[in-house]
Design a protein around this motif. Structure first.
Motif, PDB file in Angstrom:
ATOM      1  N   LYS A  59      13.501  29.214  63.404  1.00  0.00           N
ATOM      2  CA  LYS A  59      12.822  30.474  63.755  1.00  0.00           C
ATOM      3  C   LYS A  59      13.517  31.158  64.933  1.00  0.00           C
ATOM      4  O   LYS A  59      13.770  32.361  64.905  1.00  0.00           O
ATOM      5  N   VAL A  94       5.958  32.754  70.583  1.00  0.00           N
ATOM      6  CA  VAL A  94       4.594  32.272  70.868  1.00  0.00           C
ATOM      7  C   VAL A  94       4.600  30.818  71.366  1.00  0.00           C
ATOM      8  O   VAL A  94       3.728  30.427  72.137  1.00  0.00           O
ATOM      9  N   ASP A  95       5.610  30.026  70.967  1.00  0.00           N
ATOM     10  CA  ASP A  95       5.709  28.666  71.536  1.00  0.00           C
ATOM     11  C   ASP A  95       5.806  28.760  73.062  1.00  0.00           C
ATOM     12  O   ASP A  95       5.190  27.980  73.790  1.00  0.00           O
ATOM     13  N   THR A 143      -0.209  26.180  78.763  1.00  0.00           N
ATOM     14  CA  THR A 143      -0.390  24.765  79.132  1.00  0.00           C
ATOM     15  C   THR A 143      -0.478  24.620  80.650  1.00  0.00           C
ATOM     16  O   THR A 143      -1.298  23.856  81.175  1.00  0.00           O
ATOM     17  N   ARG A 180       5.393  17.925  78.607  1.00  0.00           N
ATOM     18  CA  ARG A 180       5.004  18.234  77.227  1.00  0.00           C
ATOM     19  C   ARG A 180       5.445  17.144  76.247  1.00  0.00           C
ATOM     20  O   ARG A 180       4.830  16.962  75.206  1.00  0.00           O
ATOM     21  N   GLY A 185       2.869  15.564  73.822  1.00  0.00           N
ATOM     22  CA  GLY A 185       3.166  15.546  72.385  1.00  0.00           C
ATOM     23  C   GLY A 185       2.911  14.172  71.781  1.00  0.00           C
ATOM     24  O   GLY A 185       2.342  14.046  70.697  1.00  0.00           O
ATOM     25  N   PHE A 199       0.344  14.435  68.531  1.00  0.00           N
ATOM     26  CA  PHE A 199       0.851  14.467  67.152  1.00  0.00           C
ATOM     27  C   PHE A 199       0.518  13.138  66.467  1.00  0.00           C
ATOM     28  O   PHE A 199       0.693  12.073  67.054  1.00  0.00           O
ATOM     29  N   LEU A 219      -5.066  16.666  68.757  1.00  0.00           N
ATOM     30  CA  LEU A 219      -4.297  17.903  68.588  1.00  0.00           C
ATOM     31  C   LEU A 219      -5.263  19.100  68.541  1.00  0.00           C
ATOM     32  O   LEU A 219      -5.027  20.134  69.182  1.00  0.00           O
ATOM     33  N   LEU A 252      -6.427  19.983  72.011  1.00  0.00           N
ATOM     34  CA  LEU A 252      -5.409  20.717  72.784  1.00  0.00           C
ATOM     35  C   LEU A 252      -5.273  22.159  72.263  1.00  0.00           C
ATOM     36  O   LEU A 252      -5.208  23.118  73.049  1.00  0.00           O
ATOM     37  N   GLU A 253      -5.262  22.296  70.950  1.00  0.00           N
ATOM     38  CA  GLU A 253      -5.171  23.646  70.366  1.00  0.00           C
ATOM     39  C   GLU A 253      -6.343  24.513  70.816  1.00  0.00           C
ATOM     40  O   GLU A 253      -6.180  25.715  71.070  1.00  0.00           O
ATOM     41  N   HIS A 306      -4.737  27.798  72.184  1.00  0.00           N
ATOM     42  CA  HIS A 306      -4.700  28.948  71.266  1.00  0.00           C
ATOM     43  C   HIS A 306      -5.423  30.200  71.769  1.00  0.00           C
ATOM     44  O   HIS A 306      -4.876  31.305  71.630  1.00  0.00           O
ATOM     45  N   LEU A 358       2.574  28.533  64.310  1.00  0.00           N
ATOM     46  CA  LEU A 358       1.219  28.507  63.738  1.00  0.00           C
ATOM     47  C   LEU A 358       0.720  29.921  63.465  1.00  0.00           C
ATOM     48  O   LEU A 358      -0.437  30.249  63.718  1.00  0.00           O
ATOM     49  N   ARG A 368      18.084  18.307  69.150  1.00  0.00           N
ATOM     50  CA  ARG A 368      17.500  19.195  70.153  1.00  0.00           C
ATOM     51  C   ARG A 368      16.440  18.504  71.003  1.00  0.00           C
ATOM     52  O   ARG A 368      16.471  18.583  72.219  1.00  0.00           O
ATOM     53  N   SER A 386       2.300  16.743  60.752  1.00  0.00           N
ATOM     54  CA  SER A 386       1.217  17.621  61.242  1.00  0.00           C
ATOM     55  C   SER A 386       1.337  19.021  60.644  1.00  0.00           C
ATOM     56  O   SER A 386       0.437  19.839  60.794  1.00  0.00           O
ATOM     57  N   GLN A 387       2.454  19.291  59.944  1.00  0.00           N
ATOM     58  CA  GLN A 387       2.653  20.641  59.397  1.00  0.00           C
ATOM     59  C   GLN A 387       2.607  20.662  57.869  1.00  0.00           C
ATOM     60  O   GLN A 387       3.007  21.655  57.257  1.00  0.00           O
TER      61      GLN A 387
HETATM   62  C1  LIG Z   1       2.239  19.248  72.084  1.00  0.00           C
HETATM   63  C2  LIG Z   1       3.086  20.175  72.939  1.00  0.00           C
HETATM   64  C3  LIG Z   1       2.689  20.038  74.399  1.00  0.00           C
HETATM   65  C4  LIG Z   1       4.558  19.750  72.766  1.00  0.00           C
HETATM   66  O1  LIG Z   1       5.385  20.645  73.504  1.00  0.00           O
HETATM   67  P1  LIG Z   1       6.951  20.767  73.131  1.00  0.00           P
HETATM   68  O2  LIG Z   1       7.590  21.563  74.216  1.00  0.00           O
HETATM   69  O3  LIG Z   1       7.496  19.408  72.839  1.00  0.00           O
HETATM   70  O4  LIG Z   1       6.990  21.543  71.769  1.00  0.00           O
HETATM   71  P2  LIG Z   1       6.823  23.136  71.516  1.00  0.00           P
HETATM   72  O5  LIG Z   1       5.507  23.600  72.070  1.00  0.00           O
HETATM   73  O6  LIG Z   1       8.045  23.867  71.958  1.00  0.00           O
HETATM   74  O7  LIG Z   1       6.695  23.181  69.930  1.00  0.00           O
HETATM   75  C5  LIG Z   1       7.837  22.856  69.128  1.00  0.00           C
HETATM   76  C6  LIG Z   1       7.414  22.806  67.695  1.00  0.00           C
HETATM   77  O8  LIG Z   1       6.452  21.757  67.491  1.00  0.00           O
HETATM   78  C7  LIG Z   1       5.586  22.139  66.452  1.00  0.00           C
HETATM   79  N1  LIG Z   1       4.184  22.268  66.947  1.00  0.00           N
HETATM   80  C8  LIG Z   1       3.739  22.637  68.171  1.00  0.00           C
HETATM   81  N2  LIG Z   1       2.381  22.689  68.202  1.00  0.00           N
HETATM   82  C9  LIG Z   1       1.985  22.332  66.961  1.00  0.00           C
HETATM   83  C10 LIG Z   1       0.703  22.200  66.353  1.00  0.00           C
HETATM   84  N3  LIG Z   1      -0.419  22.478  67.044  1.00  0.00           N
HETATM   85  N4  LIG Z   1       0.642  21.825  65.056  1.00  0.00           N
HETATM   86  C11 LIG Z   1       1.779  21.560  64.348  1.00  0.00           C
HETATM   87  N5  LIG Z   1       3.011  21.674  64.866  1.00  0.00           N
HETATM   88  C12 LIG Z   1       3.116  22.059  66.149  1.00  0.00           C
HETATM   89  C13 LIG Z   1       6.085  23.539  66.004  1.00  0.00           C
HETATM   90  O9  LIG Z   1       7.030  23.413  64.989  1.00  0.00           O
HETATM   91  C14 LIG Z   1       6.732  24.063  67.222  1.00  0.00           C
HETATM   92  O10 LIG Z   1       7.609  25.131  66.973  1.00  0.00           O
HETATM   93  C15 LIG Z   1       2.927  21.667  72.491  1.00  0.00           C
HETATM   94  O11 LIG Z   1       3.555  21.868  71.267  1.00  0.00           O
HETATM   95  C16 LIG Z   1       1.456  22.072  72.357  1.00  0.00           C
HETATM   96  O12 LIG Z   1       0.785  22.263  73.352  1.00  0.00           O
HETATM   97  N6  LIG Z   1       0.957  22.179  71.099  1.00  0.00           N
HETATM   98  C17 LIG Z   1      -0.453  22.482  70.860  1.00  0.00           C
HETATM   99  C18 LIG Z   1      -0.713  23.971  71.068  1.00  0.00           C
HETATM  100  C19 LIG Z   1       0.001  24.784  70.036  1.00  0.00           C
HETATM  101  O13 LIG Z   1      -0.425  24.805  68.875  1.00  0.00           O
HETATM  102  N7  LIG Z   1       1.090  25.446  70.459  1.00  0.00           N
HETATM  103  C20 LIG Z   1       1.915  26.235  69.571  1.00  0.00           C
HETATM  104  C21 LIG Z   1       1.491  27.664  69.458  1.00  0.00           C
HETATM  105  S1  LIG Z   1       0.671  28.419  70.790  1.00  0.00           S
END
Ligand SMILES: CC(C)(COP(=O)(O)OP(=O)(O)OC[C@H]1O[C@@H](n2cnc3c(N)ncnc32)[C@H](O)[C@@H]1O)[C@@H](O)C(=O)NCCC(=O)NCCS
Ligand SMILES: Nc1ncnc2c1ncn2[C@@H]1O[C@H](COP(=O)(O)OP(=O)(O)OP(=O)(O)O)[C@@H](O)[C@H]1O
Length: 216
Positions: free
Chosen positions: A19, A36-37, A44, A68, A72, A76, A82, A85-86, A90, A115, A145, A159-160
């Motif tokens: 992306k 949005v990430d 956070t 993070r 994570g 996950f 999850l 946290l969302e 969100h 998302l 990465r 999770s996806q």
């Molecule tokens: C768990 C966290 C702390 C991990 O941080 P980290 O820097 O390692 O990953 P980052 O946020 O850059 O995400 C990288 C990728 O992980 C996957 N991912 C992140 N959140 C989610 C989720 N809620 N569900 C599924 N996949 C996810 C996506 O493919 C995303 O592009 C972070 O992803 C998080 O807070 N996730 C929950 C909130 C969320 O949904 N954030 C994404 C949109 S706002």
């Protein structure tokens, strides 16, 4: 006569589909992309207190910022954690996204979100670009990465599982983009195909800010 509103485009795809890679090509063509990430990362830090209360202070780095990677590992593969946290991140990410949409820059805007289907802005999108890459390529990119252990990567992939079907079931207007490149392997050929596909999508949607590449 009033000008027609500029299109609002969604950009999404599974973990490490590319992306951000596609986002940078769209930016080269003059579009404005919201990551949005990154908003989620800012949220956070803003919402650190309830996060630490729930997950404990092991999620903090020595400088007080949220680690993070550790967070994570705690969410996950654990749907309830999850979802918790969302529930914190969100609302803040949605609010910041809505504000960004309203802030007129005169450019065509793109929301880059993993998302996207759950964003409150979903209904406002004119169409969605879904970036695709083979599973093995995504896996190798993720290893390189994010340097996460194998089990962690699998949990993130799992999770996806239902993400793409969410777009299909919501009857979204979808444009697929294949991003197969990795390292040097055919990378120039894949890059050229990718750019041609993006130019084609933008041209068909009337979003062309520069002449599409003629090369095939
Ligand atoms: C768990 C966290 C702390 C991990 O941080 P980290 O820097 O390692 O990953 P980052 O946020 O850059 O995400 C990288 C990728 O992980 C996957 N991912 C992140 N959140 C989610 C989720 N809620 N569900 C599924 N996949 C996810 C996506 O493919 C995303 O592009 C972070 O992803 C998080 O807070 N996730 C929950 C909130 C969320 O949904 N954030 C994404 C949109 S706002
Ligand atoms: N075509 C490509 N050729 C080489 N490397 C690529 C290509 N596409 C993506 N990558 C690399 O793969 C990794 C993941 O790409 P990117 O960050 O664009 O994916 P993403 O879908 O935004 O990831 P996530 O949703 O997990 O944050 C990055 O390190 C990026 O440089």
């Amino acid at each position: 006569m009033e000008k027609a509103p500029l299109p609002l485009i969604g950009l999404t795809g599974l973990y490490c589909a590319g992306k951000n890679y596609v986002a940078s090509i769209l930016e080269e063509r003059g579009l404005e992309v919201l990551d949005v990430d990154k908003l989620g990362h800012a949220a956070t830090e803003l919402e650190k207190e309830p996060i630490v209360r729930h997950f404990g202070d092991t999620v903090l780095n020595s400088d007080g910022t949220v680690n993070r990677k550790t967070l994570g590992e705690l969410v996950f593969g654990k749907p309830d954690e999850l979802a918790f946290l969302e529930g914190i991140i969100h609302p803040a990410a949605n609010r910041l996204t809505e504000e960004w949409i309203e802030n007129g820059s005169g450019k065509i805007k793109v929301i880059n979100a993993a998302l996207l289907h759950r964003s409150t802005s979903f209904g406002r999108l004119d169409f969605i670009i879904i970036v695709r890459a083979p599973l093995i390529t995504r896996f190798l990119r993720a290893r390189k990465r994010d340097k996460l252990p194998f089990r962690q990567l699998i949990k993130r992939f799992k999770s996806q599982k239902e993400f793409i079907s969410q777009y299909l079931s919501q009857n979204a207007d979808i444009r697929i983009v294949d991003n197969k490149g990795y390292f040097g392997i055919c990378s120039r050929l894949y890059r050229r195909r990718l750019e041609n596909r993006i130019d084609e999508i933008l041209a068909k949607a009337g979003c062309v800010l520069q002449e599409p590449s003629k090369e095939k």
